[in-house]
Design a protein around this motif. Sequence first.
Motif, PDB file in Angstrom:
ATOM      1  N   THR A 116       0.947  -1.155  -0.045  1.00  0.00           N
ATOM      2  CA  THR A 116       0.029  -0.015   0.093  1.00  0.00           C
ATOM      3  C   THR A 116       0.661   1.093   0.024  1.00  0.00           C
ATOM      4  OG1 THR A 116      -0.118   0.237   2.281  1.00  0.00           O
ATOM      5  CG2 THR A 116      -1.730  -1.244   1.244  1.00  0.00           C
ATOM      6  N   ARG A 117       2.085   1.125   0.152  1.00  0.00           N
ATOM      7  CA  ARG A 117       3.093   2.294   0.180  1.00  0.00           C
ATOM      8  C   ARG A 117       3.961   2.127  -0.749  1.00  0.00           C
ATOM      9  NH1 ARG A 117       3.866   2.282   6.765  1.00  0.00           N
ATOM     10  NH2 ARG A 117       2.180   3.315   7.272  1.00  0.00           N
ATOM     11  N   VAL A 118       3.565   2.477  -2.063  1.00  0.00           N
ATOM     12  CA  VAL A 118       4.198   2.813  -3.177  1.00  0.00           C
ATOM     13  C   VAL A 118       4.570   3.886  -4.107  1.00  0.00           C
ATOM     14  CG1 VAL A 118       4.386   1.691  -5.536  1.00  0.00           C
ATOM     15  CG2 VAL A 118       3.404   0.417  -3.706  1.00  0.00           C
ATOM     16  N   ALA A 119       5.856   4.079  -4.228  1.00  0.00           N
ATOM     17  CA  ALA A 119       6.478   5.449  -5.063  1.00  0.00           C
ATOM     18  C   ALA A 119       6.962   4.941  -6.348  1.00  0.00           C
ATOM     19  CB  ALA A 119       7.317   6.147  -4.250  1.00  0.00           C
ATOM     20  N   VAL A 120       7.028   6.022  -7.223  1.00  0.00           N
ATOM     21  CA  VAL A 120       7.715   5.946  -8.594  1.00  0.00           C
ATOM     22  C   VAL A 120       8.749   6.876  -8.618  1.00  0.00           C
ATOM     23  CG1 VAL A 120       5.964   4.627  -9.552  1.00  0.00           C
ATOM     24  CG2 VAL A 120       5.957   7.051  -9.766  1.00  0.00           C
ATOM     25  N   ALA A 121       9.827   6.506  -9.263  1.00  0.00           N
ATOM     26  CA  ALA A 121      10.956   7.497  -9.354  1.00  0.00           C
ATOM     27  C   ALA A 121      11.509   7.161 -10.857  1.00  0.00           C
ATOM     28  CB  ALA A 121      12.064   7.725  -8.198  1.00  0.00           C
ATOM     29  N   GLY A 122      11.930   8.470 -11.450  1.00  0.00           N
ATOM     30  CA  GLY A 122      12.759   7.959 -12.779  1.00  0.00           C
ATOM     31  C   GLY A 122      13.445   9.170 -13.076  1.00  0.00           C
ATOM     32  N   PRO A 152      -3.795   4.706  -8.926  1.00  0.00           N
ATOM     33  CA  PRO A 152      -4.019   4.852  -7.470  1.00  0.00           C
ATOM     34  C   PRO A 152      -3.249   4.165  -6.721  1.00  0.00           C
ATOM     35  CG  PRO A 152      -5.815   3.550  -8.479  1.00  0.00           C
ATOM     36  CD  PRO A 152      -5.009   4.069  -9.707  1.00  0.00           C
ATOM     37  N   ARG A 153      -2.340   3.121  -7.055  1.00  0.00           N
ATOM     38  CA  ARG A 153      -1.666   2.472  -6.329  1.00  0.00           C
ATOM     39  C   ARG A 153      -0.270   3.359  -5.769  1.00  0.00           C
ATOM     40  NH1 ARG A 153      -1.216  -2.852  -9.753  1.00  0.00           N
ATOM     41  NH2 ARG A 153      -1.215  -1.297 -11.401  1.00  0.00           N
ATOM     42  N   VAL A 154       0.026   4.492  -6.607  1.00  0.00           N
ATOM     43  CA  VAL A 154       1.248   5.126  -6.384  1.00  0.00           C
ATOM     44  C   VAL A 154       0.975   6.202  -5.717  1.00  0.00           C
ATOM     45  CG1 VAL A 154       2.833   6.739  -7.617  1.00  0.00           C
ATOM     46  CG2 VAL A 154       1.939   4.311  -8.789  1.00  0.00           C
ATOM     47  N   LYS A 155       1.692   6.530  -4.566  1.00  0.00           N
ATOM     48  CA  LYS A 155       1.403   7.454  -3.584  1.00  0.00           C
ATOM     49  C   LYS A 155       2.267   8.659  -3.776  1.00  0.00           C
ATOM     50  CE  LYS A 155      -1.917   4.242  -2.111  1.00  0.00           C
ATOM     51  NZ  LYS A 155      -2.871   4.685  -2.452  1.00  0.00           N
ATOM     52  N   ALA A 156       3.397   8.655  -4.375  1.00  0.00           N
ATOM     53  CA  ALA A 156       4.424   9.613  -4.342  1.00  0.00           C
ATOM     54  C   ALA A 156       5.253   9.660  -5.435  1.00  0.00           C
ATOM     55  CB  ALA A 156       4.979   9.802  -3.102  1.00  0.00           C
ATOM     56  N   GLY A 157       5.901  10.533  -5.847  1.00  0.00           N
ATOM     57  CA  GLY A 157       7.192  10.362  -7.181  1.00  0.00           C
ATOM     58  C   GLY A 157       8.178  11.344  -7.015  1.00  0.00           C
ATOM     59  N   VAL A 158       9.138  10.794  -7.632  1.00  0.00           N
ATOM     60  CA  VAL A 158      10.597  11.530  -7.535  1.00  0.00           C
ATOM     61  C   VAL A 158      10.882  11.791  -9.065  1.00  0.00           C
ATOM     62  CG1 VAL A 158      13.128  11.633  -7.065  1.00  0.00           C
ATOM     63  CG2 VAL A 158      11.157  10.917  -5.176  1.00  0.00           C
ATOM     64  N   LEU A 159      10.949  12.802  -9.487  1.00  0.00           N
ATOM     65  CA  LEU A 159      11.057  13.221 -10.860  1.00  0.00           C
ATOM     66  C   LEU A 159      12.386  13.740 -11.229  1.00  0.00           C
ATOM     67  CD1 LEU A 159       7.423  14.373 -11.437  1.00  0.00           C
ATOM     68  CD2 LEU A 159       8.469  11.985 -12.032  1.00  0.00           C
ATOM     69  N   MET A 187      -1.420  16.154 -12.537  1.00  0.00           N
ATOM     70  CA  MET A 187      -0.406  15.517 -11.937  1.00  0.00           C
ATOM     71  C   MET A 187      -0.722  16.040 -10.362  1.00  0.00           C
ATOM     72  SD  MET A 187       3.625  14.962 -12.761  1.00  0.00           S
ATOM     73  CE  MET A 187       4.217  16.544 -12.217  1.00  0.00           C
ATOM     74  N   THR A 188      -1.526  15.355  -9.729  1.00  0.00           N
ATOM     75  CA  THR A 188      -2.001  15.775  -8.383  1.00  0.00           C
ATOM     76  C   THR A 188      -1.088  14.879  -7.416  1.00  0.00           C
ATOM     77  OG1 THR A 188      -3.664  14.304  -8.456  1.00  0.00           O
ATOM     78  CG2 THR A 188      -4.280  16.407  -9.122  1.00  0.00           C
ATOM     79  N   THR A 189      -0.698  13.853  -7.658  1.00  0.00           N
ATOM     80  CA  THR A 189       0.227  13.033  -6.740  1.00  0.00           C
ATOM     81  C   THR A 189       1.117  13.857  -6.042  1.00  0.00           C
ATOM     82  OG1 THR A 189      -0.597  11.065  -7.987  1.00  0.00           O
ATOM     83  CG2 THR A 189       1.233  10.941  -6.404  1.00  0.00           C
ATOM     84  N   PRO A 190       1.540  14.082  -4.879  1.00  0.00           N
ATOM     85  CA  PRO A 190       2.845  14.481  -4.273  1.00  0.00           C
ATOM     86  C   PRO A 190       4.014  14.190  -5.076  1.00  0.00           C
ATOM     87  CG  PRO A 190       1.071  13.544  -2.514  1.00  0.00           C
ATOM     88  CD  PRO A 190       0.918  12.958  -3.907  1.00  0.00           C
ATOM     89  N   ALA A 191       4.744  14.855  -5.294  1.00  0.00           N
ATOM     90  CA  ALA A 191       6.324  14.562  -6.078  1.00  0.00           C
ATOM     91  C   ALA A 191       7.360  15.648  -5.463  1.00  0.00           C
ATOM     92  CB  ALA A 191       5.897  14.699  -7.531  1.00  0.00           C
ATOM     93  N   LEU A 192       8.618  14.993  -5.666  1.00  0.00           N
ATOM     94  CA  LEU A 192       9.746  16.014  -5.493  1.00  0.00           C
ATOM     95  C   LEU A 192      10.331  16.033  -7.010  1.00  0.00           C
ATOM     96  CD1 LEU A 192      11.878  17.440  -4.092  1.00  0.00           C
ATOM     97  CD2 LEU A 192      12.969  15.331  -3.664  1.00  0.00           C
ATOM     98  N   VAL A 193      10.348  17.293  -7.510  1.00  0.00           N
ATOM     99  CA  VAL A 193      10.861  17.417  -8.717  1.00  0.00           C
ATOM    100  C   VAL A 193      12.384  17.969  -8.678  1.00  0.00           C
ATOM    101  CG1 VAL A 193      10.737  18.914 -10.919  1.00  0.00           C
ATOM    102  CG2 VAL A 193       8.661  18.014  -9.935  1.00  0.00           C
ATOM    103  N   SER A 266       8.919  10.640   4.192  1.00  0.00           N
ATOM    104  CA  SER A 266       7.630  11.640   4.657  1.00  0.00           C
ATOM    105  C   SER A 266       6.466  11.264   3.882  1.00  0.00           C
ATOM    106  CB  SER A 266       8.112  13.010   4.368  1.00  0.00           C
ATOM    107  OG  SER A 266       6.967  13.924   4.499  1.00  0.00           O
ATOM    108  N   ALA A 267       6.569  11.108   2.280  1.00  0.00           N
ATOM    109  CA  ALA A 267       5.303  10.929   1.756  1.00  0.00           C
ATOM    110  C   ALA A 267       4.631   9.486   2.018  1.00  0.00           C
ATOM    111  CB  ALA A 267       5.714  11.025   0.328  1.00  0.00           C
ATOM    112  N   LEU A 268       5.366   8.554   2.136  1.00  0.00           N
ATOM    113  CA  LEU A 268       4.760   7.196   2.107  1.00  0.00           C
ATOM    114  C   LEU A 268       4.584   6.767   3.657  1.00  0.00           C
ATOM    115  CD1 LEU A 268       6.829   5.257  -0.365  1.00  0.00           C
ATOM    116  CD2 LEU A 268       4.812   5.975  -0.912  1.00  0.00           C
ATOM    117  N   LEU A 269       5.625   7.128   4.421  1.00  0.00           N
ATOM    118  CA  LEU A 269       5.543   6.784   5.860  1.00  0.00           C
ATOM    119  C   LEU A 269       5.011   7.795   7.023  1.00  0.00           C
ATOM    120  CD1 LEU A 269       8.918   5.071   6.279  1.00  0.00           C
ATOM    121  CD2 LEU A 269       6.734   3.875   5.655  1.00  0.00           C
TER     122      LEU A 269
END
Length: 295
Positions: A116-122, A152-159, A187-193, A266-269
Amino acid sequence: MSVKPVVLPAPGGRGEDLQVRVSAPVSGRDLPVIVFSHGFGWSMDGYAPLTDHWAAHGFVVVQPTHLDSRTLSLPAEDPRTPQIWRHRIGDITQVLDGLSALEGSVPGLAGRVDHTRVAVAGHSWGAQTVSTLLGARVIGTDGMPGESMSDPRVKAGVLLALTGLGDDLTPFAAEHFPFMRPSFDAMTTPALVVAGDKDQSRLSTRGPDWFTDPYTHSPAPKSLLTLLGAEHSLGGIPGHQAAETTDENPARVALIQQLTTAFLRSALLGDDADWKAAAAALEEDPQPLGTLRSK
């Protein structure tokens, strides 16, 4: 610990089974997940400065090898080439669908992963890939945003070094990379650019500020880390000995390690302590390596 290659069967049209690397801490439970998408030509073996760091700090890191990888040697005339950007997105979705199988592929990992705590990064093209799962859309030839591929499974992103608006592409880029016309409005999901202030792309008619568009043109909550003096490799995140790194800077890479880890915690935990401390330290540094702002 790290296991590779873990193979997921190819979905229709891809033509190659999806090879994946899974890295994880040797201990701990309820481990959050980061799915990382590499830049053009790389593979599951790249980006060790980031992926190893995240795995050592409590995350399960999953790295698929996309069809553009040099390890697969797909010819330019291959009929899949124009759709690789879509296959890339499909790769990330396939990883999310196959998390249970991937978890079972690493000895001792089964039952220790929090799905339930999944982020994507790229990075670069990888950032463009995962941004779609955060809500970014590709503008079509009719000038309208295309289908939503958010998950919806993705809760945060690092771009990391994500390209900006398509209105500023060079004629060559506009002709050959029509998918590089994003809309960040949804692009509403919390993210760090993360952007470098010396990252001058040959695909854009604008300067390095092009890479801040994903922050400027997306809704909150977002944060933007602008690295001073950084070019497209952001100091060397693709690898410790990556020949393409023209701005090698271990301190810059260490800052990215620290801030991305703190953001993801912070975003996932819900653990804000490290993020607040890192932000304060950067602001108070008399010779900072970058600037951080949030909305």
